[in-house]
Motif scaffolding. Structure first.
Motif, mmCIF file in Angstrom:
data_model
loop_
_atom_site.group_PDB
_atom_site.id
_atom_site.type_symbol
_atom_site.label_atom_id
_atom_site.label_comp_id
_atom_site.label_asym_id
_atom_site.label_seq_id
_atom_site.Cartn_x
_atom_site.Cartn_y
_atom_site.Cartn_z
ATOM 1 N N GLU A 118 -11.161 11.321 5.961
ATOM 2 C CA GLU A 118 -12.478 11.451 6.580
ATOM 3 C C GLU A 118 -12.901 12.921 6.577
ATOM 4 N N ASN B 268 -14.431 -3.674 -3.068
ATOM 5 C CA ASN B 268 -15.331 -2.531 -3.280
ATOM 6 C C ASN B 268 -16.193 -2.689 -4.530
ATOM 7 N N GLU C 213 -5.633 8.515 -1.377
ATOM 8 C CA GLU C 213 -5.662 7.377 -0.456
ATOM 9 C C GLU C 213 -4.815 6.227 -0.991
ATOM 10 N N ARG C 214 -4.939 5.944 -2.286
ATOM 11 C CA ARG C 214 -4.194 4.835 -2.877
ATOM 12 C C ARG C 214 -2.704 5.148 -2.940
ATOM 13 N N GLU D 219 0.842 -1.196 0.000
ATOM 14 C CA GLU D 219 0.000 0.000 0.000
ATOM 15 C C GLU D 219 0.874 1.242 0.000
ATOM 16 N N ASN E 274 -2.786 6.537 10.131
ATOM 17 C CA ASN E 274 -2.836 6.784 8.684
ATOM 18 C C ASN E 274 -4.189 7.349 8.254
ATOM 19 N N ARG E 275 -4.668 8.321 9.018
ATOM 20 C CA ARG E 275 -5.940 8.972 8.689
ATOM 21 C C ARG E 275 -5.733 10.463 8.493
ATOM 22 N N LYS F 202 -6.466 6.992 4.897
ATOM 23 C CA LYS F 202 -7.924 7.042 4.808
ATOM 24 C C LYS F 202 -8.355 8.457 5.122
ATOM 25 N N ALA G 286 -9.785 9.474 -3.489
ATOM 26 C CA ALA G 286 -9.473 8.055 -3.694
ATOM 27 C C ALA G 286 -8.071 7.894 -4.268
ATOM 28 N N ASN H 40 -1.489 5.477 1.058
ATOM 29 C CA ASN H 40 -1.952 4.492 2.036
ATOM 30 C C ASN H 40 -2.557 5.181 3.263
#
Length: 309
Positions: free
Chosen positions: A261, A183, A253-254, A106, A304-305, A259, A250, A257
């Protein structure tokens, strides 16, 4: 190619790196394959006809001994020639049954080259399974995640990508496949050449350059590629070519690695249009993403947020 490596290759004693180097060497020139066949013959002769240790004695050359030697030599040549071709065929079949796996962790990308010269780029959290050597009527690999291929020309041996949603059959081309079963996402974008997609429901679609197809409600839908920059990720570039925060989030995020919010009532409207180099880091990417908006961000590196406020 070092002959010591080639002999160890025939005895299955090479490292994975040496094995791949030998296979690439064999594909470079037909003369290399002829040399390998000749070494096969020598190898077989050494194995099949290695003499047992015996006391040394003076050789006596008589007509009878010469005749015996001629008959033995003829039998050995016949055995070596037949055995050499059998051994080569067995090696190819053996290699085609051996599977290798390459995974991109990731937040990272991996570039590799297959035995036939096909170039492959794996995006973060992606995996590809493939044989050591391609044989038979097709070249087959299996992927999960997002993978881009630049397929080497090989007439009569199509390149086939297996995914959870179906297969993509290639006829010498460059294309991107996204197969995210978790997904329920599947799409194929064609950058060059021609591909044929077949789903598990036997629904097919043929793409030409500049088109992509994805699954919607279980059916393939084909459209024109509106944002070619979406496929610059093998070069380490995120293209901000959309005002959709969800679409661009997205990508980030990829790439990193993480997320993301939202902790705000309204989804940010992205105003900046340009490109982000992934190597410049997550904080730099977020600053550019949220430029000219009234939103701020906070990064929690332990989880990792990323919180958008």
């Amino acid at each position: 190619m070092d002959r010591e490596i080639l002999f160890r290759f025939m005895q299955c004693e090479t490292t994975p790196q040496e094995e791949l180097a030998v296979l690439n060497w064999l594909d470079e020139d037909q003369a290399n394959q002829h040399e390998m066949d000749r070494l096969d013959e020598i190898f077989n002769a050494m194995v099949l006809h290695a003499p047992a240790p015996a006391p040394r004695r003076r050789s006596v050359f008589t007509l009878r001994n010469v005749c015996r030697f001629a008959v033995s030599a003829a039998a050995m040549i016949a055995l070596i020639v037949g055995g050499g071709y059998w051994f080569s065929a067995w090696r190819i079949k053996d290699f085609s049954s051996r599977m290798l796996t390459v995974c991109a962790p990731e937040g990272q990308r991996i570039h590799t080259v297959l035995q036939d010269g096909t170039q492959v780029w794996l995006n973060g959290n992606s995996k590809m399974e493939y044989p050591v050597a391609f044989s038979g009527q097709s070249r087959c690999v299996k992927i999960t995640g997002e993978v881009m291929f630049d397929v080497a020309q090989c007439p009569g041996q199509p390149f086939i990508v297996h995914t959870y949603a179906g297969t993509v059959e290639v006829l010498g081309t460059k294309f991107d496949v996204l197969a995210d079963e978790a997904n329920d996402l599947f799409s194929t974008a064609l950058l060059r050449g021609k591909v044929r997609i077949t789903t598990g429901q036997n629904e097919t679609a043929t793409l030409i350059a500049g088109q992509y197809a994805d699954l919607q409600n279980g059916h393939l839908v084909t459209r024109s590629i509106e944002r070619p920059d979406d496929y610059l990720w093998p070069d380490g570039i995120i293209a901000l070519n959309s005002s959709s925060f969800t679409h661009l989030a997205a990508k980030i995020e990829r790439a990193y690695n993480v997320k993301m919010e939202l902790q705000c009532k309204e989804v940010p409207v992205i105003k900046y249009q340009g490109k982000i180099r992934i190597v410049e880091g997550l904080e730099h990417a977020l600053k550019i993403l949220l430029a000219d908006t009234d939103r701020t961000f906070e990064i929690d590196y332990e989880t990792n947020r990323v919180y958008i406020r």
